[in-house]
Design an enzyme around this catalytic site. Structure first.
Site, PDB file in Angstrom:
ATOM      1  N   SER A   8     -10.524  -1.900  -0.925  1.00 58.49           N
ATOM      2  CA  SER A   8     -10.080  -2.274   0.414  1.00 58.49           C
ATOM      3  C   SER A   8     -10.328  -1.050   1.273  1.00 58.49           C
ATOM      4  O   SER A   8      -9.413  -0.336   1.657  1.00 58.49           O
ATOM      5  CB  SER A   8      -8.591  -2.653   0.405  1.00 58.49           C
ATOM      6  OG  SER A   8      -8.149  -2.904   1.725  1.00 58.49           O
ATOM      7  N   GLU A  39       0.829  -1.217   0.000  1.00 60.72           N
ATOM      8  CA  GLU A  39       0.000   0.000   0.000  1.00 60.72           C
ATOM      9  C   GLU A  39       0.865   1.269   0.000  1.00 60.72           C
ATOM     10  O   GLU A  39       1.264   1.750   1.054  1.00 60.72           O
ATOM     11  CB  GLU A  39      -0.937   0.011   1.219  1.00 60.72           C
ATOM     12  CG  GLU A  39      -1.810   1.269   1.258  1.00 60.72           C
ATOM     13  CD  GLU A  39      -2.802   1.320   2.428  1.00 60.72           C
ATOM     14  OE1 GLU A  39      -2.767   0.421   3.289  1.00 60.72           O
ATOM     15  OE2 GLU A  39      -3.596   2.264   2.458  1.00 60.72           O
ATOM     16  N   LYS A  67      -2.521  -1.987  -3.079  1.00 64.62           N
ATOM     17  CA  LYS A  67      -3.576  -1.144  -2.495  1.00 64.62           C
ATOM     18  C   LYS A  67      -3.178   0.324  -2.677  1.00 64.62           C
ATOM     19  O   LYS A  67      -2.454   0.881  -1.847  1.00 64.62           O
ATOM     20  CB  LYS A  67      -3.762  -1.491  -1.015  1.00 64.62           C
ATOM     21  CG  LYS A  67      -4.746  -0.570  -0.302  1.00 64.62           C
ATOM     22  CD  LYS A  67      -5.206  -1.148   1.020  1.00 64.62           C
ATOM     23  CE  LYS A  67      -6.079  -0.149   1.763  1.00 64.62           C
ATOM     24  NZ  LYS A  67      -6.797  -0.740   2.895  1.00 64.62           N
TER      25      LYS A  67
END
Ligand code: 13P
Length: 339
Positions: free
Chosen positions: A287, A176, A218
């Site tokens: 997410s 991420e 992400k």
């Protein structure tokens, strides 16, 4: 091991499902609970998360849940560990493993995420507690003269070392690198910074030997900062997001699961839907933390009598986002949730 990582990554985003990010640190969860006037006790945090995990039908839209260290050690009312409550429904438990973003030395206003020390041992324990994937969030801030190359590269390197340790431990890493949307920058500036961030992230993942097919990305969407006077349409956000990702994210990555980053619930759904209408070689899903929990938190308000209404609000958002992950969402589907 390798094919098991591939299978786990694919299972999380199968059938347009996405991820519930319920991995707020105690500090962040306290802010969320403060916002609805509820005291942040361990029991209140457990109760709200149990409510989300046991919501009937959530498993149709949610393929994985990211837990926090406290939560993976907690149990439901009947004594079943919360990670088992999820896996019994076919929802894959994951765990946040970074220890937060800290000031980057010599770079005022910039952060580097820490948590590599002792990570190998912690990953082993988390796997024994039921985790099958992990998350590490890097934070890139847009501002006057920032982000620096030093910040982007330090964070990319840490993400790659984390991802390699995860794969060694049999966990799918969610990588991420979040370019924050808190500033007043244009969408074009976000495109430029996101492009550079993804470039260095995949360069480090490649150099480290991380198996991309056993990895999920992400990222932020390419979007104007909150303070920018000119906010782009969902179509423009989708076009620039896909334009950027096609140039910087290898097709071997099975899924891109966006964070919501401060967008409203419906905005996050609408933008994901537009992104899927353009499409790409990866599963394009969600997410979300705030954008999956805001109305559920408000409906609950700390009163156990509201648990069902809160579950209905959460399942509605999860369904809307699964529709968006298929590119089949429309505003008419946003009916009021029955209380
Ligand atoms: P938001 O969707 O609220 O940005 O949270 C997602 C997340 O897990 C950030 O690390």
């Amino acid at each position: 091991m390798t094919s098991q990582l591939h299978e786990t990554a694919l299972a999380i985003v199968a059938d347009h499902k996405g991820i519930l990010a319920a991995d707020e640190s105690t500090g962040t969860m306290t802010k969320r609970l403060d916002s609805i006037g509820v005291e942040s006790t361990e029991e209140n945090r457990r109760f709200f998360r149990q409510l989300l995990f046991t919501a009937p039908g959530m498993e149709e839209s949610i393929g994985g849940v990211i837990l926090y260290d406290e939560t993976i050690r907690q149990s439901g009312d009947d004594g079943t560990p919360l990670a088992e409550v999820l896996s019994a429904k076919g929802v894959i438990p994951g765990i946040k493993v970074d220890t937060g973003a800290h000031d980057l030395a010599l770079h005022p206003g910039e952060k580097v995420t820490e948590g590599l020390d002792g990570l190998r041992t912690r990953l082993e324990e988390y796997r024994s507690l039921g985790a099958r994937f992990a998350k590490w969030r890097a934070v890139i801030t847009i501002g006057d003269g920032i982000p620096s190359v030093a910040c982007i590269r330090a964070n990319a390197h840490a993400l790659a070392r984390y991802a390699a340790l995860c794969q060694e431990a049999g966990l799918v890493p969610i990588v991420e690198p979040e370019v924050l949307m808190d500033a007043d920058n244009t969408i074009e500036r976000c495109h430029d910074v996101t492009a550079r961030t993804l470039h260095w992230t995949f360069s480090e993942l490649h150099a480290t030997g991380v198996d991309l097919e056993g990895t999920l990305l992400k990222p932020n969407m390419v979007i104007a900062g909150k303070g920018c006077a000119e906010q782009a349409s969902a179509e423009k956000i989708a076009e620039l997001t896909i334009h950027c990702f096609l140039r910087h994210v290898p097709a071997a990555v099975p899924g891109i699961v966006f964070l919501s980053g401060g967008q409203s619930e419906v905005q996050a759904t609408e933008n994901l839907n537009a992104i899927n209408q353009v499409g790409g070689p990866w599963a394009l899903s969600f997410s979300y933390g705030r954008a999956l929990q805001a109305s559920a938190l408000a409906a609950w308000g700390g009163d156990p009598a509201n648990a069902e209404a809160a579950q209905a609000a959460f399942v509605h958002r999860a369904r809307m986002n699964a529709k968006a992950a298929a590119g089949e969402w429309s505003a008419e589907l946003e009916q009021p949730v029955a209380a």
